[in-house]
Design a protein around this motif. Structure first.
Motif, PDB file in Angstrom:
ATOM      1  N   TYR A 150     -14.748   4.900  -1.546  1.00  0.00           N
ATOM      2  CA  TYR A 150     -13.749   5.962  -1.393  1.00  0.00           C
ATOM      3  C   TYR A 150     -12.333   5.385  -1.455  1.00  0.00           C
ATOM      4  O   TYR A 150     -11.454   5.933  -2.124  1.00  0.00           O
ATOM      5  CB  TYR A 150     -13.963   6.689  -0.072  1.00  0.00           C
ATOM      6  CG  TYR A 150     -12.865   7.667   0.262  1.00  0.00           C
ATOM      7  CD1 TYR A 150     -12.707   8.840  -0.470  1.00  0.00           C
ATOM      8  CD2 TYR A 150     -11.970   7.424   1.302  1.00  0.00           C
ATOM      9  CE1 TYR A 150     -11.702   9.745  -0.183  1.00  0.00           C
ATOM     10  CE2 TYR A 150     -10.960   8.314   1.592  1.00  0.00           C
ATOM     11  CZ  TYR A 150     -10.833   9.473   0.860  1.00  0.00           C
ATOM     12  OH  TYR A 150      -9.827  10.358   1.133  1.00  0.00           O
ATOM     13  N   PHE A 151     -12.118   4.260  -0.781  1.00  0.00           N
ATOM     14  CA  PHE A 151     -10.787   3.645  -0.798  1.00  0.00           C
ATOM     15  C   PHE A 151     -10.375   3.288  -2.215  1.00  0.00           C
ATOM     16  O   PHE A 151      -9.247   3.559  -2.638  1.00  0.00           O
ATOM     17  CB  PHE A 151     -10.750   2.394   0.085  1.00  0.00           C
ATOM     18  CG  PHE A 151      -9.422   1.681   0.040  1.00  0.00           C
ATOM     19  CD1 PHE A 151      -8.372   2.086   0.847  1.00  0.00           C
ATOM     20  CD2 PHE A 151      -9.216   0.620  -0.834  1.00  0.00           C
ATOM     21  CE1 PHE A 151      -7.134   1.451   0.785  1.00  0.00           C
ATOM     22  CE2 PHE A 151      -7.988  -0.026  -0.906  1.00  0.00           C
ATOM     23  CZ  PHE A 151      -6.950   0.389  -0.091  1.00  0.00           C
ATOM     24  N   LYS A 152     -11.280   2.696  -2.985  1.00  0.00           N
ATOM     25  CA  LYS A 152     -10.944   2.309  -4.352  1.00  0.00           C
ATOM     26  C   LYS A 152     -10.688   3.534  -5.222  1.00  0.00           C
ATOM     27  O   LYS A 152      -9.851   3.509  -6.129  1.00  0.00           O
ATOM     28  CB  LYS A 152     -12.044   1.431  -4.929  1.00  0.00           C
ATOM     29  CG  LYS A 152     -12.069   0.053  -4.262  1.00  0.00           C
ATOM     30  CD  LYS A 152     -13.110  -0.865  -4.850  1.00  0.00           C
ATOM     31  CE  LYS A 152     -13.068  -2.223  -4.154  1.00  0.00           C
ATOM     32  NZ  LYS A 152     -14.024  -3.183  -4.743  1.00  0.00           N
ATOM     33  N   GLU A 153     -11.387   4.614  -4.906  1.00  0.00           N
ATOM     34  CA  GLU A 153     -11.167   5.856  -5.653  1.00  0.00           C
ATOM     35  C   GLU A 153      -9.764   6.399  -5.401  1.00  0.00           C
ATOM     36  O   GLU A 153      -9.039   6.741  -6.341  1.00  0.00           O
ATOM     37  CB  GLU A 153     -12.210   6.883  -5.214  1.00  0.00           C
ATOM     38  CG  GLU A 153     -12.111   8.214  -5.898  1.00  0.00           C
ATOM     39  CD  GLU A 153     -13.134   9.202  -5.370  1.00  0.00           C
ATOM     40  OE1 GLU A 153     -12.752  10.353  -5.105  1.00  0.00           O
ATOM     41  OE2 GLU A 153     -14.311   8.815  -5.213  1.00  0.00           O
ATOM     42  N   ILE A 154      -9.345   6.461  -4.134  1.00  0.00           N
ATOM     43  CA  ILE A 154      -8.019   7.009  -3.849  1.00  0.00           C
ATOM     44  C   ILE A 154      -6.913   6.011  -4.188  1.00  0.00           C
ATOM     45  O   ILE A 154      -5.774   6.413  -4.439  1.00  0.00           O
ATOM     46  CB  ILE A 154      -7.888   7.499  -2.390  1.00  0.00           C
ATOM     47  CG1 ILE A 154      -8.043   6.358  -1.373  1.00  0.00           C
ATOM     48  CG2 ILE A 154      -8.891   8.609  -2.106  1.00  0.00           C
ATOM     49  CD1 ILE A 154      -7.764   6.776   0.067  1.00  0.00           C
ATOM     50  N   TYR A 155      -7.241   4.723  -4.216  1.00  0.00           N
ATOM     51  CA  TYR A 155      -6.260   3.712  -4.626  1.00  0.00           C
ATOM     52  C   TYR A 155      -5.812   3.954  -6.067  1.00  0.00           C
ATOM     53  O   TYR A 155      -4.651   3.758  -6.411  1.00  0.00           O
ATOM     54  CB  TYR A 155      -6.871   2.317  -4.475  1.00  0.00           C
ATOM     55  CG  TYR A 155      -5.959   1.181  -4.875  1.00  0.00           C
ATOM     56  CD1 TYR A 155      -5.024   0.675  -3.976  1.00  0.00           C
ATOM     57  CD2 TYR A 155      -6.045   0.601  -6.146  1.00  0.00           C
ATOM     58  CE1 TYR A 155      -4.185  -0.379  -4.345  1.00  0.00           C
ATOM     59  CE2 TYR A 155      -5.223  -0.446  -6.513  1.00  0.00           C
ATOM     60  CZ  TYR A 155      -4.283  -0.933  -5.608  1.00  0.00           C
ATOM     61  OH  TYR A 155      -3.449  -1.968  -5.972  1.00  0.00           O
ATOM     62  N   HIS A 156      -6.729   4.426  -6.901  1.00  0.00           N
ATOM     63  CA  HIS A 156      -6.426   4.655  -8.313  1.00  0.00           C
ATOM     64  C   HIS A 156      -6.086   6.106  -8.630  1.00  0.00           C
ATOM     65  O   HIS A 156      -5.639   6.394  -9.747  1.00  0.00           O
ATOM     66  CB  HIS A 156      -7.608   4.213  -9.189  1.00  0.00           C
ATOM     67  CG  HIS A 156      -7.795   2.736  -9.219  1.00  0.00           C
ATOM     68  ND1 HIS A 156      -6.966   1.891  -9.926  1.00  0.00           N
ATOM     69  CD2 HIS A 156      -8.704   1.933  -8.606  1.00  0.00           C
ATOM     70  CE1 HIS A 156      -7.357   0.639  -9.759  1.00  0.00           C
ATOM     71  NE2 HIS A 156      -8.405   0.635  -8.962  1.00  0.00           N
ATOM     72  N   ALA A 157      -6.293   7.001  -7.699  1.00  0.00           N
ATOM     73  CA  ALA A 157      -6.110   8.427  -7.977  1.00  0.00           C
ATOM     74  C   ALA A 157      -4.640   8.759  -8.189  1.00  0.00           C
ATOM     75  O   ALA A 157      -3.765   8.265  -7.480  1.00  0.00           O
ATOM     76  CB  ALA A 157      -6.668   9.259  -6.835  1.00  0.00           C
TER      77      ALA A 157
ATOM     78  N   LEU B 242       0.820  -1.204   0.000  1.00  0.00           N
ATOM     79  CA  LEU B 242       0.000   0.000   0.000  1.00  0.00           C
ATOM     80  C   LEU B 242       0.857   1.258   0.000  1.00  0.00           C
ATOM     81  O   LEU B 242       0.535   2.242  -0.667  1.00  0.00           O
ATOM     82  CB  LEU B 242      -0.935   0.002   1.213  1.00  0.00           C
ATOM     83  CG  LEU B 242      -2.218  -0.814   1.055  1.00  0.00           C
ATOM     84  CD1 LEU B 242      -2.934  -0.942   2.389  1.00  0.00           C
ATOM     85  CD2 LEU B 242      -3.138  -0.187   0.018  1.00  0.00           C
ATOM     86  N   MET B 243       1.960   1.246   0.726  1.00  0.00           N
ATOM     87  CA  MET B 243       2.827   2.424   0.753  1.00  0.00           C
ATOM     88  C   MET B 243       3.529   2.619  -0.596  1.00  0.00           C
ATOM     89  O   MET B 243       3.701   3.753  -1.049  1.00  0.00           O
ATOM     90  CB  MET B 243       3.844   2.306   1.886  1.00  0.00           C
ATOM     91  CG  MET B 243       4.567   3.604   2.187  1.00  0.00           C
ATOM     92  SD  MET B 243       3.478   5.027   2.517  1.00  0.00           S
ATOM     93  CE  MET B 243       2.669   4.511   4.031  1.00  0.00           C
ATOM     94  N   ILE B 244       3.920   1.525  -1.239  1.00  0.00           N
ATOM     95  CA  ILE B 244       4.503   1.637  -2.577  1.00  0.00           C
ATOM     96  C   ILE B 244       3.464   2.218  -3.545  1.00  0.00           C
ATOM     97  O   ILE B 244       3.766   3.124  -4.332  1.00  0.00           O
ATOM     98  CB  ILE B 244       5.008   0.265  -3.074  1.00  0.00           C
ATOM     99  CG1 ILE B 244       6.221  -0.174  -2.258  1.00  0.00           C
ATOM    100  CG2 ILE B 244       5.362   0.331  -4.565  1.00  0.00           C
ATOM    101  CD1 ILE B 244       6.654  -1.616  -2.499  1.00  0.00           C
TER     102      ILE B 244
END
Length: 201
Positions: free
Chosen positions: A120-127, A46-48
């Motif tokens: 929201y998580f999936k949105e920021i995961y790809h942002a 996740l940090m990468i």
């Protein structure tokens, strides 16, 4: 760790800072401590991804960014392939897997386990921005980042030092996800108050 997600809210905590280093927590602990460390492969992945998103944002404004974009995305693909192989995760289910992990670790103690948070998580995961990275920190949106990986040249220097072919990338991914060092994250609120939780994920 308490999590507060404040979307669409103007914030003035411009003196808040966070930083990221790749080392063992004991090496930077000293008298100051640290906010959290990413020890597990899921937390490291996740940090990468957060740093990849950060770089892709920077590349939106670069001249001829295509080669860099391909390089950075390929490195993350290699990390995902290795992680899914080693952890027995279906690549098609990776986002849900990482979302579950994040809810149970980074975002624990908050009311974020509903469908809206998952979206929201999936949105920021790809942002292509810093939202994923910022969401891991205690005080939410931060205005000042002091990371080692703030631009594409430093990212390549630190993440792809062994070469740019897939075999070299896999070797580096193995080190980043399963090696002895981890990502150590430090946050200062109002520029002076260390959020010194020393959480381990």
């Amino acid at each position: 760790m308490k999590r507060v997600i404040r979307r669409g809210v103007f914030e003035t905590n411009s003196s808040s800072t966070h930083s990221l280093s790749y080392s063992v927590a004991e090496d930077i602990d000293g008298n100051e401590g640290f906010t959290f460390e990413c020890k597990t492969p899921a937390a490291r992945l996740l940090m990468i991804k957060a740093q990849v998103n950060h770089i892709l944002e920077d590349l939106k404004y670069a001249r001829k960014p295509h080669d860099y974009i391909v390089l950075v995305k390929t490195y993350y693909e290699v990390c995902v392939e290795l992680y899914c192989e080693r952890q027995g995760v279906d690549p098609e289910a990776l986002e849900d897997h990482l979302c579950d992990f994040a809810i149970n670790t980074f975002y624990s103690g908050s009311s974020c386990a509903d469908i809206h948070f998952r979206e929201y998580f999936k949105e920021i995961y790809h942002a292509k921005n810093c939202e994923l990275c910022e969401s891991f920190f205690e005080e939410g949106a931060l205005m000042d980042c002091d990371c080692l990986y703030g631009n594409v040249k430093l990212f390549i220097q630190n993440f792809l030092a062994d070469g740019r072919d897939r075999d070299s990338m896999r070797k580096k991914a193995e080190e980043m996800l399963y090696g002895p060092n981890d990502f150590v994250c430090t946050e200062f609120y109002s520029g002076v108050y260390l959020v010194n939780t020393r959480a381990s994920y």
